[in-house]
Design an enzyme around this catalytic site. Structure first.
Site, PDB file in Angstrom:
ATOM      1  N   SER A  52       0.858  -1.190   0.000  1.00 14.97           N
ATOM      2  CA  SER A  52       0.000   0.000   0.000  1.00 14.97           C
ATOM      3  C   SER A  52       0.893   1.239   0.000  1.00 14.97           C
ATOM      4  O   SER A  52       2.106   1.135   0.247  1.00 14.97           O
ATOM      5  CB  SER A  52      -0.885   0.012   1.246  1.00 14.97           C
ATOM      6  OG  SER A  52      -0.075   0.199   2.396  1.00 14.97           O
ATOM      7  N   ASP A  84      -1.199  -1.647  -3.978  1.00 18.30           N
ATOM      8  CA  ASP A  84      -2.543  -1.869  -3.446  1.00 18.30           C
ATOM      9  C   ASP A  84      -3.204  -0.505  -3.163  1.00 18.30           C
ATOM     10  O   ASP A  84      -2.593   0.363  -2.528  1.00 18.30           O
ATOM     11  CB  ASP A  84      -2.377  -2.669  -2.144  1.00 18.30           C
ATOM     12  CG  ASP A  84      -3.668  -3.221  -1.611  1.00 18.30           C
ATOM     13  OD1 ASP A  84      -4.579  -3.493  -2.406  1.00 18.30           O
ATOM     14  OD2 ASP A  84      -3.752  -3.400  -0.370  1.00 18.30           O
ATOM     15  N   ASP A 106      -7.645   2.894  -7.252  1.00 19.64           N
ATOM     16  CA  ASP A 106      -8.883   2.747  -6.490  1.00 19.64           C
ATOM     17  C   ASP A 106      -9.667   4.055  -6.512  1.00 19.64           C
ATOM     18  O   ASP A 106      -9.465   4.944  -5.693  1.00 19.64           O
ATOM     19  CB  ASP A 106      -8.549   2.340  -5.050  1.00 19.64           C
ATOM     20  CG  ASP A 106      -9.798   2.217  -4.186  1.00 19.64           C
ATOM     21  OD1 ASP A 106     -10.913   2.432  -4.717  1.00 19.64           O
ATOM     22  OD2 ASP A 106      -9.665   1.920  -2.990  1.00 19.64           O
ATOM     23  N   GLU A 136     -11.487  -0.640  -9.208  1.00 25.93           N
ATOM     24  CA  GLU A 136     -12.444  -1.078  -8.174  1.00 25.93           C
ATOM     25  C   GLU A 136     -13.783  -0.390  -8.377  1.00 25.93           C
ATOM     26  O   GLU A 136     -13.852   0.802  -8.650  1.00 25.93           O
ATOM     27  CB  GLU A 136     -11.923  -0.785  -6.761  1.00 25.93           C
ATOM     28  CG  GLU A 136     -12.950  -1.189  -5.681  1.00 25.93           C
ATOM     29  CD  GLU A 136     -12.388  -1.218  -4.257  1.00 25.93           C
ATOM     30  OE1 GLU A 136     -11.176  -1.249  -4.079  1.00 25.93           O
ATOM     31  OE2 GLU A 136     -13.233  -1.216  -3.325  1.00 25.93           O
ATOM     32  N   HIS A 211     -11.158  -8.062  -2.096  1.00 32.75           N
ATOM     33  CA  HIS A 211     -10.447  -7.345  -1.021  1.00 32.75           C
ATOM     34  C   HIS A 211     -11.076  -7.728   0.312  1.00 32.75           C
ATOM     35  O   HIS A 211     -12.166  -8.306   0.359  1.00 32.75           O
ATOM     36  CB  HIS A 211     -10.568  -5.835  -1.236  1.00 32.75           C
ATOM     37  CG  HIS A 211      -9.641  -5.318  -2.293  1.00 32.75           C
ATOM     38  ND1 HIS A 211      -8.565  -4.523  -2.007  1.00 32.75           N
ATOM     39  CD2 HIS A 211      -9.622  -5.524  -3.632  1.00 32.75           C
ATOM     40  CE1 HIS A 211      -7.924  -4.244  -3.128  1.00 32.75           C
ATOM     41  NE2 HIS A 211      -8.545  -4.836  -4.136  1.00 32.75           N
ATOM     42  N   SER A 214      -9.360 -11.442   4.580  1.00 31.70           N
ATOM     43  CA  SER A 214      -8.714 -12.162   5.681  1.00 31.70           C
ATOM     44  C   SER A 214      -9.729 -12.985   6.460  1.00 31.70           C
ATOM     45  O   SER A 214     -10.892 -12.587   6.610  1.00 31.70           O
ATOM     46  CB  SER A 214      -8.022 -11.174   6.631  1.00 31.70           C
ATOM     47  OG  SER A 214      -6.742 -10.833   6.138  1.00 31.70           O
ATOM     48  N   ASN A 254      -7.062 -10.864  -1.568  1.00 33.90           N
ATOM     49  CA  ASN A 254      -6.162  -9.963  -0.819  1.00 33.90           C
ATOM     50  C   ASN A 254      -6.156 -10.283   0.667  1.00 33.90           C
ATOM     51  O   ASN A 254      -7.217 -10.473   1.277  1.00 33.90           O
ATOM     52  CB  ASN A 254      -6.628  -8.514  -0.982  1.00 33.90           C
ATOM     53  CG  ASN A 254      -6.318  -7.957  -2.356  1.00 33.90           C
ATOM     54  OD1 ASN A 254      -6.022  -8.699  -3.285  1.00 33.90           O
ATOM     55  ND2 ASN A 254      -6.382  -6.650  -2.483  1.00 33.90           N
TER      56      ASN A 254
HETATM   57  P1  13P Z   1      -7.863  -7.653   4.915  1.00 30.33           P
HETATM   58  O1  13P Z   1      -7.938  -6.464   5.811  1.00 30.33           O
HETATM   59  O2  13P Z   1      -9.077  -8.504   5.030  1.00 30.33           O
HETATM   60  O3  13P Z   1      -6.609  -8.432   5.079  1.00 30.33           O
HETATM   61  O4  13P Z   1      -7.870  -7.107   3.405  1.00 30.33           O
HETATM   62  C1  13P Z   1      -6.675  -6.650   2.827  1.00 30.33           C
HETATM   63  C2  13P Z   1      -6.904  -5.977   1.524  1.00 30.33           C
HETATM   64  O5  13P Z   1      -7.965  -5.974   0.946  1.00 30.33           O
HETATM   65  C3  13P Z   1      -5.745  -5.289   0.946  1.00 30.33           C
HETATM   66  O6  13P Z   1      -6.084  -4.601  -0.219  1.00 30.33           O
HETATM   67  O1  G3H Z   2      -6.512  -2.620   2.034  1.00 29.65           O
HETATM   68  C1  G3H Z   2      -5.671  -2.030   2.691  1.00 29.65           C
HETATM   69  C2  G3H Z   2      -4.464  -2.727   3.170  1.00 29.65           C
HETATM   70  O2  G3H Z   2      -4.779  -3.554   4.254  1.00 29.65           O
HETATM   71  C3  G3H Z   2      -3.345  -1.750   3.452  1.00 29.65           C
HETATM   72  O3  G3H Z   2      -3.534  -1.099   4.634  1.00 29.65           O
HETATM   73  O4  G3H Z   2      -3.106   1.324   4.167  1.00 29.65           O
HETATM   74  O5  G3H Z   2      -2.857   0.360   6.480  1.00 29.65           O
HETATM   75  O6  G3H Z   2      -1.199  -0.153   4.698  1.00 29.65           O
HETATM   76  P1  G3H Z   2      -2.618   0.198   5.019  1.00 29.65           P
HETATM   77 ZN    ZN Z   3      -8.076  -3.810  -0.131  1.00 33.18          ZN
END
Ligand code: 13P
Ligand code: G3H
Ligand code: ZN
Length: 309
Positions: A52, A84, A106, A136, A211, A214, A254
């Site tokens: 990211s 990302d 995005d 997206e 996305h 998790s 993701n």
């Molecule tokens: P999670 O927060 O579910 O791991 O999703 C990560 C994500 O979508 C990164 O783009």
């Molecule tokens: O979808 C987002 C990712 O989990 C990245 O998160 O912006 O905190 O690095 P971050």
């Molecule tokens: Zn994401």
């Protein structure tokens, strides 16, 4: 960059046709990066290393360029380097200059026509440089970087078709009920597989991206809570729902939160159980090993991308 950097569109289309998915794992440190690459290598699986803008600023671009190259030299499996949630044209240009071969623009929080305009601009620029683009459409509940929303705005299948045709994106992230972070559902988990099926039928050659995928393993939530943390109520997408989504057209999954949980749980437990240890190599090694085991099980048991390198 090393030559096992592979075209992400080809990687994902192959996955889509084969009804499995490639994991896009976020990293921000050397331990996380090596855990992901070691796991993919052991599983003989393609993998996407996702960063990211926050991750890039944390790790610093100069280090990222050199460390990624070093990591790529340590594996033979196909790897894509992916930005990302890119929000601006400037960050897209910056990571392409660093050697990334895949970017996400995005524009999902923008009005539809503005999302089309910025996505098209990125596609025109990236494609000339041989870089693939993910767009997206739809809004995930929760927090997407600096964008937050209380409600899901599910992707409209007809609009998804129109968006892909007008922008020329290579892959599309859709909103079917997931959200970012560790608190995904108040009640039971539910994904709109019906919407996914409709989008998939209209866009058979466009890899679809999930996305917020998790699974927030409860064993790690419990370890964090037991050893001084407080993340009660954390809940993710059950593994079987991810597997179902992969069978119905999702080919990039993701995952960021899960690795954060595994990392933190392992450090908390290790330090609590070994109060005399103050050598970071000890607990970082334990964390890297735990993340590597986690990624291996995700690849093998959920995504089914093992032996697809
Ligand atoms: P999670 O927060 O579910 O791991 O999703 C990560 C994500 O979508 C990164 O783009
Ligand atoms: O979808 C987002 C990712 O989990 C990245 O998160 O912006 O905190 O690095 P971050
Ligand atoms: Zn994401």
């Amino acid at each position: 960059m090393a030559n096992n950097l592979k075209n992400e569109y080809d990687m994902l289309l192959k996955a889509k046709k084969g009804k499995y998915a490639v994991g896009a794992f976020n990293f921000s440190s050397l331990e996380i990066m090596r855990a992901i690459v070691d796991a993919a290598t052991e599983c003989n699986s393609p993998v996407i290393l996702a960063l990211s803008e926050g991750g890039l600023r944390y790790a610093e671009p100069h280090y990222i360029r050199h460390v990624l190259n070093a990591v790529l030299e340590m594996t033979d499996v196909p790897v894509a380097l992916h930005l990302d949630h890119g929000k601006t044209f400037d960050i897209i240009r910056e990571v392409i200059d660093l050697g990334f071969n895949s970017v996400m623009i995005d524009g999902s929080s923008l009005p539809y026509e503005d999302n089309i305009a910025i996505t098209k601009k990125v596609v025109n620029y990236a494609h000339k440089k041989g870089v693939v683009v993910e767009g997206e459409l739809g809004v995930l509940a929760g927090i997407e970087d600096d964008v937050s929303s209380d409600k899901h705005l599910y992707t409209d299948p007809e609009q998804a078709y129109d968006f892909v045709k007008k922008t020329g994106v290579d892959s599309l992230a859709i909103a079917i009920g997931t959200s970012h972070g560790a608190y995904k559902f108040n009640g039971d988990a539910n994904l709109r597989i019906d919407i996914l099926q409709q989008v998939n039928a209209l866009l058979p050659d466009t890899p679809l991206v999930l996305h917020g995928a998790s699974s927030v393993p409860q064993e790690y939530v419990e370890i964090i809570n037991k050893f001084g943390g407080d993340i009660k109520g954390a809940k993710g997408v059950p593994a079987e729902m991810i597997a179902l989504a992969c069978e119905n057209g999702i080919s990039k999954v993701n995952c960021d939160t899960d690795l954060r949980l595994v990392f933190t749980a392992t450090v908390r437990k290790f330090l609590a159980e070994n109060p005399t240890v103050f050598d970071p190599r000890k607990y970082l090694q334990a964390s890297k090993d735990a993340m590597c085991e986690f990624v291996k099980s995700k690849i093998t048991d959920v995504l089914k991308s093992n032996n697809k390198a």
